[in-house]
Enzyme design. Structure first.
Site, PDB file in Angstrom:
ATOM      1  N   GLY A 130       0.784  -1.228   0.000  1.00 29.07           N
ATOM      2  CA  GLY A 130       0.000   0.000   0.000  1.00 29.07           C
ATOM      3  C   GLY A 130       0.811   1.272   0.000  1.00 29.07           C
ATOM      4  O   GLY A 130       1.965   1.311  -0.453  1.00 29.07           O
ATOM      5  N   CYS A 136       1.937   2.969   2.513  1.00 23.30           N
ATOM      6  CA  CYS A 136       3.005   3.061   3.516  1.00 23.30           C
ATOM      7  C   CYS A 136       4.366   2.912   2.856  1.00 23.30           C
ATOM      8  O   CYS A 136       5.260   3.723   3.044  1.00 23.30           O
ATOM      9  CB  CYS A 136       2.809   1.981   4.572  1.00 23.30           C
ATOM     10  SG  CYS A 136       4.266   1.629   5.528  1.00 23.30           S
ATOM     11  N   LYS A 176      10.777   7.862   6.433  1.00 16.27           N
ATOM     12  CA  LYS A 176      11.731   7.608   7.515  1.00 16.27           C
ATOM     13  C   LYS A 176      13.134   7.348   6.967  1.00 16.27           C
ATOM     14  O   LYS A 176      14.120   7.642   7.637  1.00 16.27           O
ATOM     15  CB  LYS A 176      11.279   6.438   8.394  1.00 16.27           C
ATOM     16  CG  LYS A 176      10.607   6.867   9.669  1.00 16.27           C
ATOM     17  CD  LYS A 176       9.181   7.256   9.564  1.00 16.27           C
ATOM     18  CE  LYS A 176       8.825   8.670   9.278  1.00 16.27           C
ATOM     19  NZ  LYS A 176       7.402   8.883   9.003  1.00 16.27           N
ATOM     20  N   TYR A 184       1.018  16.328  10.758  1.00 18.46           N
ATOM     21  CA  TYR A 184       2.243  15.565  11.028  1.00 18.46           C
ATOM     22  C   TYR A 184       3.113  15.433   9.779  1.00 18.46           C
ATOM     23  O   TYR A 184       4.341  15.505   9.872  1.00 18.46           O
ATOM     24  CB  TYR A 184       1.926  14.217  11.682  1.00 18.46           C
ATOM     25  CG  TYR A 184       1.356  13.172  10.749  1.00 18.46           C
ATOM     26  CD1 TYR A 184       2.176  12.214  10.182  1.00 18.46           C
ATOM     27  CD2 TYR A 184       0.001  13.144  10.442  1.00 18.46           C
ATOM     28  CE1 TYR A 184       1.653  11.261   9.324  1.00 18.46           C
ATOM     29  CE2 TYR A 184      -0.523  12.206   9.592  1.00 18.46           C
ATOM     30  CZ  TYR A 184       0.304  11.270   9.026  1.00 18.46           C
ATOM     31  OH  TYR A 184      -0.210  10.332   8.154  1.00 18.46           O
ATOM     32  N   HIS A 197      19.433   0.634  32.037  1.00 17.81           N
ATOM     33  CA  HIS A 197      20.276   1.813  32.206  1.00 17.81           C
ATOM     34  C   HIS A 197      21.430   1.698  31.217  1.00 17.81           C
ATOM     35  O   HIS A 197      21.941   0.595  31.028  1.00 17.81           O
ATOM     36  CB  HIS A 197      20.809   1.836  33.643  1.00 17.81           C
ATOM     37  CG  HIS A 197      21.693   2.992  33.933  1.00 17.81           C
ATOM     38  ND1 HIS A 197      21.214   4.282  34.037  1.00 17.81           N
ATOM     39  CD2 HIS A 197      23.049   3.060  34.120  1.00 17.81           C
ATOM     40  CE1 HIS A 197      22.233   5.095  34.288  1.00 17.81           C
ATOM     41  NE2 HIS A 197      23.359   4.378  34.342  1.00 17.81           N
TER      42      HIS A 197
HETATM   43  P1  ADP Z   1      -4.102   0.657   4.666  1.00 19.77           P
HETATM   44  O1  ADP Z   1      -2.803   0.777   5.436  1.00 19.77           O
HETATM   45  O2  ADP Z   1      -5.243   1.261   5.375  1.00 19.77           O
HETATM   46  O3  ADP Z   1      -4.364  -0.721   4.153  1.00 19.77           O
HETATM   47  P2  ADP Z   1      -2.938   1.891   2.261  1.00 19.77           P
HETATM   48  O4  ADP Z   1      -3.284   3.286   1.836  1.00 19.77           O
HETATM   49  O5  ADP Z   1      -1.536   1.636   2.665  1.00 19.77           O
HETATM   50  O6  ADP Z   1      -3.991   1.606   3.394  1.00 19.77           O
HETATM   51  O7  ADP Z   1      -3.308   0.841   1.133  1.00 19.77           O
HETATM   52  C1  ADP Z   1      -4.495   0.908   0.430  1.00 19.77           C
HETATM   53  C2  ADP Z   1      -4.288   0.362  -0.947  1.00 19.77           C
HETATM   54  O8  ADP Z   1      -5.573   0.217  -1.560  1.00 19.77           O
HETATM   55  C3  ADP Z   1      -3.474   1.235  -1.876  1.00 19.77           C
HETATM   56  O9  ADP Z   1      -2.350   0.528  -2.338  1.00 19.77           O
HETATM   57  C4  ADP Z   1      -4.435   1.587  -3.012  1.00 19.77           C
HETATM   58  O10 ADP Z   1      -3.780   1.583  -4.280  1.00 19.77           O
HETATM   59  C5  ADP Z   1      -5.468   0.461  -2.953  1.00 19.77           C
HETATM   60  N1  ADP Z   1      -6.802   0.785  -3.501  1.00 19.77           N
HETATM   61  C6  ADP Z   1      -7.480   1.945  -3.385  1.00 19.77           C
HETATM   62  N2  ADP Z   1      -8.682   1.855  -4.039  1.00 19.77           N
HETATM   63  C7  ADP Z   1      -8.766   0.596  -4.549  1.00 19.77           C
HETATM   64  C8  ADP Z   1      -9.738  -0.128  -5.316  1.00 19.77           C
HETATM   65  N3  ADP Z   1     -10.913   0.405  -5.658  1.00 19.77           N
HETATM   66  N4  ADP Z   1      -9.446  -1.391  -5.681  1.00 19.77           N
HETATM   67  C9  ADP Z   1      -8.289  -1.960  -5.311  1.00 19.77           C
HETATM   68  N5  ADP Z   1      -7.343  -1.345  -4.590  1.00 19.77           N
HETATM   69  C10 ADP Z   1      -7.566  -0.083  -4.209  1.00 19.77           C
END
Ligand code: ADP
Length: 463
Positions: free
Chosen positions: A43, A45, A54, A187, A448
């Site tokens: 995703g 992250c 980071k 943040y 410590h």
């Molecule tokens: P979480 O940590 O909440 O799982 P992320 O934002 O890291 O969220 O990951 C969500 C993922 O979902 C992303 O990689 C994004 O590309 C994918 N995504 C968003 N919309 C869709 C969709 N309609 N179908 C499939 N994947 C999707």
């Protein structure tokens, strides 16, 4: 019409809210598909969030520390080779993608389909992917479609980078700007401000509210702000009017309150005004409940449609990768139990860190929240001014504040600002989750000379 694949579980997304459940159920022998347009696991992250930011931040922190150590005999100034820093960041992302590919390969029953999922009915999802249109009929579905960047639309906002441009693999930003103006003091904005300042960039941060890190505990934020590099120019109550391109970068006009328009010039600009949940197409048409916070789900991660679960950023409960992972496992356990609630997410013990330089972190109930909700507490405090590790590092600002329930002295939560805050909040969070008391903390011989000693020392002031 394409053939329909029968599944036990489909996950919409392949990030932290999706893959732990997908792996668990696939290992249990169930038929599982993850769908994600990225075509890779992990995703946002890994793509543009926690991990790459980071990677840059740690190098910036190292440079800042080295500069401090120069007065104690180590060579000071480290020249910044920003393309080198980006290359390291990219290599970490690639290393992790390779690792995930190996993990996927070990589970041949688990398939990741590259594409965007759309709901046709509450069990059927269609994906336009590399193999054309595919339909999946799943007994259970986990919606873990995460969140996306909100881009403000002031005139000239298209001149501005966002966190994706800075942190994605092969990012748009490949050179360190001499000056940077950041719109948004949440943040992401503040972390980016401190890391670029530590790399030598002149940073101005524009925040429309009265304080940065709006919504976070005011005492913690005040303590953090006092420790930030004073070279970061933070303008609060500042509203953006417009931005314009110049030969050397851009100008941003803003006004403080109802004051006259003022201008800041910078080589680069970045917007960081928030993220919003991404709800898959068709989810509401099949009866799924959604608010501005995201998909409505309870702590078993079940949505208004019992066999559909929502985990991670998309449900707005705790938009953090580690919370998404835990929720993913909660959903998996409940699915394996046939939809009964055998596991639930505990929002009262999720550690959160703002990875500024220095860090600020909290877990559980913090003072502002306790006062707002009328929760009585006694607090215990440890100042890093008296901490050996903080003294060794020359970082003796900030400290640990712990909140306990009166009488039982059960730990309710706490904040940490300063040295090692991100690590300390993990230990404090485990103690909150384990319902430990001040006496338990006081009796634990924490190491410590590490800053964690302060947890026991604070607790000992109450027992
Ligand atoms: P979480 O940590 O909440 O799982 P992320 O934002 O890291 O969220 O990951 C969500 C993922 O979902 C992303 O990689 C994004 O590309 C994918 N995504 C968003 N919309 C869709 C969709 N309609 N179908 C499939 N994947 C999707």
């Amino acid at each position: 019409m394409s053939a329909v694949h029968e599944l036990d579980l489909l996950t919409v997304g392949a990030g932290g809210g999706a893959y732990p459940a997908a792996f668990l159920l696939a290992r249990a022998g169930l038929r599982v598909v993850m769908v994600d347009p990225k075509g890779v696991m992990s995703g946002n992250c890994l793509a543009e969030g926690c991990v790459p930011s980071k990677a840059i931040r740690e190098m910036a922190a190292h440079r800042a520390r080295q500069q401090k150590f120069s007065s104690w005999g180590l060579p000071g100034e480290i020249a910044v080779n920003y393309p080198g820093i980006v290359a390291h960041k990219d290599s970490v992302q690639k290393e992790r993608y390779d690792q995930h590919a190996r993990e996927m390969a070990e589970l041949p029953g688990l398939r990741l389909v590259a594409g965007r999922a759309r709901f046709l009915d509450s069990h059927t999802v269609v994906v336009e992917g590399e193999r054309g249109e595919e339909r999946f009929h799943a007994r259970s579905i986990i919606v873990a479609s995460g969140s996306d960047i909100v881009r403000p639309d002031f005139p000239g906002s298209d001149l501005f980078l966002d966190s994706r441009d800075v942190f994605a693999l092969n990012p748009t930003l490949t050179e360190r700007p001499a000056s940077l103006v950041i719109v948004g003091g949440g943040y992401i904005g503040l972390e980016t401000a401190t890391m670029f300042r530590a790399l030598g960039t002149e940073v101005t941060l524009i925040e429309k509210g009265p304080q940065v890190l709006s919504g976070m505990d005011t005492a913690m934020v005040r303590e953090l702000c006092a420790l930030l590099d004073p070279g970061i120019r933070i303008l609060t109550n500042a509203s953006v009017l417009k931005a314009e391109k110049t030969e050397s970068g851009l100008t941003l006009s803003y006004q403080i309150g109802a004051g006259p328009p003022e201008v800041v010039r910078a080589e680069r600009g970045m917007v960081a005004v928030g993220r919003r949940p991404v709800v898959p197409e068709g989810f509401q048409s099949i009866g799924g409940e959604v608010t501005s916070r995201g998909i409505v789900a309870d702590l078993s991660c079940q949505t208004s449609i019992p066999h559909i679960y929502a985990t991670g950023d998309v449900n707005g409960i705790a938009p953090l990768f580690h919370a998404a992972v835990r929720q993913s496992l909660v959903a998996a356990h409940n699915i394996l139990a046939g939809g009964r609630t055998v596991d639930a997410f505990n929002p009262a013990a999720v550690p959160v860190t703002v990875f500024t330089l220095p860090e600020a972190a909290w877990v559980g109930i913090v003072p502002d929240e306790a006062r707002r909700r009328g929760i009585p507490f006694v607090n215990a405090r440890y100042d890093f001014a008296e901490d050996s590790r903080a003294q060794i590092l020359g970082e003796s600002g900030g400290g640990i504040t712990l909140l306990f329930e009166p009488g039982s002295l059960r730990l309710l939560g706490g904040t940490v600002v300063g040295v090692d805050a991100a690590s300390l909040v993990g230990e404090i969070g485990l103690a909150v989750a384990g319902r430990l008391t001040a006496r338990d903390l006081a009796h634990f011989p924490d190491q410590h000379p590490m800053a964690a000693e302060g947890i026991g020392k604070a607790a000992r002031s109450l027992v």
